[in-house]
Design a protein around this motif. Structure first.
Motif, PDB file in Angstrom:
ATOM      1  N   SER A 160       0.810  -1.209   0.000  1.00 55.61           N
ATOM      2  CA  SER A 160       0.000   0.000   0.000  1.00 55.61           C
ATOM      3  C   SER A 160       0.850   1.268   0.000  1.00 55.61           C
ATOM      4  N   LEU A 161       2.134   1.139   0.329  1.00 55.24           N
ATOM      5  CA  LEU A 161       3.039   2.288   0.319  1.00 55.24           C
ATOM      6  C   LEU A 161       3.535   2.636  -1.086  1.00 55.24           C
ATOM      7  N   LYS A 162       3.155   1.839  -2.074  1.00 60.92           N
ATOM      8  CA  LYS A 162       3.596   2.139  -3.434  1.00 60.92           C
ATOM      9  C   LYS A 162       3.070   3.492  -3.918  1.00 60.92           C
ATOM     10  N   GLY A 163       1.909   3.885  -3.450  1.00 57.91           N
ATOM     11  CA  GLY A 163       1.373   5.191  -3.828  1.00 57.91           C
ATOM     12  C   GLY A 163       2.297   6.309  -3.381  1.00 57.91           C
ATOM     13  N   ALA A 164       2.748   6.242  -2.125  1.00 55.50           N
ATOM     14  CA  ALA A 164       3.678   7.249  -1.609  1.00 55.50           C
ATOM     15  C   ALA A 164       5.010   7.176  -2.348  1.00 55.50           C
ATOM     16  N   LEU A 165       5.473   5.970  -2.625  1.00 57.13           N
ATOM     17  CA  LEU A 165       6.730   5.786  -3.358  1.00 57.13           C
ATOM     18  C   LEU A 165       6.666   6.450  -4.724  1.00 57.13           C
ATOM     19  N   MET A 166       5.574   6.233  -5.431  1.00 59.60           N
ATOM     20  CA  MET A 166       5.448   6.778  -6.778  1.00 59.60           C
ATOM     21  C   MET A 166       5.332   8.292  -6.754  1.00 59.60           C
ATOM     22  N   ALA A 167       4.529   8.824  -5.849  1.00 60.70           N
ATOM     23  CA  ALA A 167       4.322  10.267  -5.797  1.00 60.70           C
ATOM     24  C   ALA A 167       5.591  10.998  -5.384  1.00 60.70           C
ATOM     25  N   ARG A 168       6.201  10.557  -4.294  1.00 61.99           N
ATOM     26  CA  ARG A 168       7.400  11.229  -3.801  1.00 61.99           C
ATOM     27  C   ARG A 168       8.614  10.911  -4.678  1.00 61.99           C
ATOM     28  N   GLY A 169       8.683   9.678  -5.167  1.00 59.65           N
ATOM     29  CA  GLY A 169       9.808   9.320  -6.022  1.00 59.65           C
ATOM     30  C   GLY A 169       9.865  10.167  -7.270  1.00 59.65           C
ATOM     31  N   THR A 170       8.717  10.377  -7.893  1.00 63.41           N
ATOM     32  CA  THR A 170       8.665  11.208  -9.091  1.00 63.41           C
ATOM     33  C   THR A 170       9.103  12.634  -8.787  1.00 63.41           C
ATOM     34  N   LYS A 171       8.648  13.165  -7.662  1.00 68.45           N
ATOM     35  CA  LYS A 171       9.003  14.529  -7.275  1.00 68.45           C
ATOM     36  C   LYS A 171      10.503  14.677  -7.077  1.00 68.45           C
ATOM     37  N   GLU A 172      11.114  13.698  -6.417  1.00 72.38           N
ATOM     38  CA  GLU A 172      12.554  13.792  -6.151  1.00 72.38           C
ATOM     39  C   GLU A 172      13.362  13.738  -7.442  1.00 72.38           C
ATOM     40  N   ILE A 173      12.977  12.875  -8.363  1.00 72.68           N
ATOM     41  CA  ILE A 173      13.709  12.776  -9.624  1.00 72.68           C
ATOM     42  C   ILE A 173      13.491  14.031 -10.461  1.00 72.68           C
ATOM     43  N   ALA A 174      12.301  14.602 -10.398  1.00 70.81           N
ATOM     44  CA  ALA A 174      12.048  15.853 -11.119  1.00 70.81           C
ATOM     45  C   ALA A 174      12.962  16.963 -10.607  1.00 70.81           C
ATOM     46  N   ARG A 175      13.177  17.024  -9.312  1.00 72.41           N
ATOM     47  CA  ARG A 175      14.078  18.033  -8.737  1.00 72.41           C
ATOM     48  C   ARG A 175      15.499  17.825  -9.234  1.00 72.41           C
ATOM     49  N   LEU A 176      15.925  16.584  -9.298  1.00 73.30           N
ATOM     50  CA  LEU A 176      17.279  16.294  -9.772  1.00 73.30           C
ATOM     51  C   LEU A 176      17.434  16.690 -11.235  1.00 73.30           C
ATOM     52  N   VAL A 177      16.472  16.313 -12.068  1.00 71.73           N
ATOM     53  CA  VAL A 177      16.541  16.640 -13.498  1.00 71.73           C
ATOM     54  C   VAL A 177      16.588  18.146 -13.700  1.00 71.73           C
ATOM     55  N   ARG A 178      15.750  18.876 -12.972  1.00 70.83           N
ATOM     56  CA  ARG A 178      15.732  20.337 -13.098  1.00 70.83           C
ATOM     57  C   ARG A 178      17.082  20.934 -12.715  1.00 70.83           C
ATOM     58  N   THR A 179      17.671  20.443 -11.634  1.00 68.52           N
ATOM     59  CA  THR A 179      18.950  20.969 -11.168  1.00 68.52           C
ATOM     60  C   THR A 179      20.071  20.657 -12.149  1.00 68.52           C
ATOM     61  N   MET A 180      19.972  19.527 -12.826  1.00 69.62           N
ATOM     62  CA  MET A 180      20.990  19.143 -13.800  1.00 69.62           C
ATOM     63  C   MET A 180      20.850  19.901 -15.121  1.00 69.62           C
ATOM     64  N   GLY A 181      19.736  20.613 -15.300  1.00 67.86           N
ATOM     65  CA  GLY A 181      19.559  21.397 -16.521  1.00 67.86           C
ATOM     66  C   GLY A 181      18.516  20.855 -17.471  1.00 67.86           C
ATOM     67  N   GLY A 182      17.811  19.805 -17.067  1.00 62.90           N
ATOM     68  CA  GLY A 182      16.753  19.246 -17.897  1.00 62.90           C
ATOM     69  C   GLY A 182      15.403  19.853 -17.552  1.00 62.90           C
ATOM     70  N   ASN A 183      14.373  19.334 -18.203  1.00 64.97           N
ATOM     71  CA  ASN A 183      13.003  19.793 -17.971  1.00 64.97           C
ATOM     72  C   ASN A 183      12.345  18.876 -16.943  1.00 64.97           C
ATOM     73  N   GLU A 184      12.000  19.419 -15.796  1.00 70.44           N
ATOM     74  CA  GLU A 184      11.444  18.573 -14.734  1.00 70.44           C
ATOM     75  C   GLU A 184      10.152  17.879 -15.155  1.00 70.44           C
ATOM     76  N   TYR A 185       9.403  18.465 -16.100  1.00 72.92           N
ATOM     77  CA  TYR A 185       8.138  17.873 -16.514  1.00 72.92           C
ATOM     78  C   TYR A 185       8.336  16.633 -17.373  1.00 72.92           C
ATOM     79  N   THR A 186       9.542  16.444 -17.914  1.00 77.78           N
ATOM     80  CA  THR A 186       9.838  15.224 -18.657  1.00 77.78           C
ATOM     81  C   THR A 186       9.637  13.994 -17.784  1.00 77.78           C
TER      82      THR A 186
END
Length: 288
Positions: free
Chosen positions: A193-219
């Motif tokens: 049941s924690l997969k929902g939290a994993l998916m929501a927060r996991g996506t957010k964390e990777i989006a932050r990393l991509v944005r900081t590296m110079g990519g488009n966070e929405y990708t």
């Protein structure tokens, strides 16, 4: 994955030569039986253990090997006439020690000018061989290369979308394997049941990393990452999810799970770009 790519390209009408290492059990199975646990190769797909023959045969070369073997493999290609050929990286990972994206690794080792693209997105061999359709992404720094591949590889089985953020799609595709392992660990612990939290927060964390590296966070919210790991975290076929489940159950898992190496690479990138996961920042702030 290389086997299904050869099967798929042949299925949609392309001439195909499949290369494998002579000592590989998988390659020997196809030489002698033309079959493995997933499919039977058509007789008109040619097999070779000579990399030079395979490269010279094709204008477009699909590469599906372990991400950690790519640098050594790319070095071998410099002794072959590869100028102006199109290479497509079909695996999802990062170089473990350096944290570099696979397109960076490939370009660092290749000397002549070539066209380079990636093929990412959701889909499992077991589904494709049963004609279960899916949507995937082709991305490249060269839009003409992207268009060539989307038009040449699309079919009723796979609908390709045009990627427009190579960095974001590469980081996202690699990170989805890590999310897959985490999902498997939750399954193994009985915390699905924690997969929902994993998916929501996991996506957010990777989006932050991509944005900081110079990519488009929405990708990250597209097929290359979120779409792919939504398929992964619930799939009985995913090697990464199964690896995570086996890990917490202390069972052996014999197949390749790229996410195991990618964890280390992502931690390195997180440190290099000072992108600390939110839960760690909150913990640090509270302790201070």
């Amino acid at each position: 994955m290389g086997i299904i790519l050869a099967w798929y390209a042949n299925k949609i009408g392309h001439g195909v030569m499949l290369w494998g290492r002579e000592a590989s059990r998988n390659y020997q199975d196809f030489v002698h039986k033309r079959t493995n646990e997933y499919l039977r190769l058509p007789e008109d797909i040619r097999l070779t253990n000579e990399i030079g023959d395979a490269i010279q045969f094709a204008d477009v070369i699909l590469i599906a090997i372990s991400a950690q073997e790519l640098r050594g493999f790319a070095k071998q290609l410099n002794s072959i006439q590869i100028a102006n050929k199109t290479f497509v990286l079909c695996m999802k990972g990062l170089e473990m020690e350096s944290g570099k994206r696979l397109s960076q690794v490939f370009n660092e080792e290749i000397q002549p000018p070539v066209n380079l693209a990636i093929w990412v997105g959701p889909g499992h061999v077991q589904d494709f061989v049963n004609d279960i359709p899916n949507c995937m992404v082709i991305d490249s720094d060269n839009i003409d290369t992207t268009k060539l591949l989307v038009e040449g590889l699309g079919s009723e089985t796979i609908r390709f979308y045009y990627g427009q953020d190579l960095l974001g799609n590469e980081i996202g595709a690699a990170a989805k394997n890590v999310i897959g392992i985490a999902a498997g660990m939750l399954d193994g612990l009985g915390y699905a049941s924690l997969k929902g939290a994993l998916m929501a927060r996991g996506t957010k964390e990777i989006a932050r990393l991509v944005r900081t590296m110079g990519g488009n966070e929405y990708t990250v919210y597209g097929l290359g990452h979120l779409g792919d790991y939504e398929a992964t975290v619930f799939s009985k076929h995913s090697h990464n999810r199964r690896f995570g489940e086996a890990l917490v159950r202390k069972e052996r898992f014999e197949k390749l799970a790229e996410g195991a190496a990618t964890v280390k690479a992502l931690l390195r990138l997180s440190s290099d770009y000072n992108v600390i996961p939110s839960f760690r920042k909150e913990t640090i702030q509270k302790s201070n």
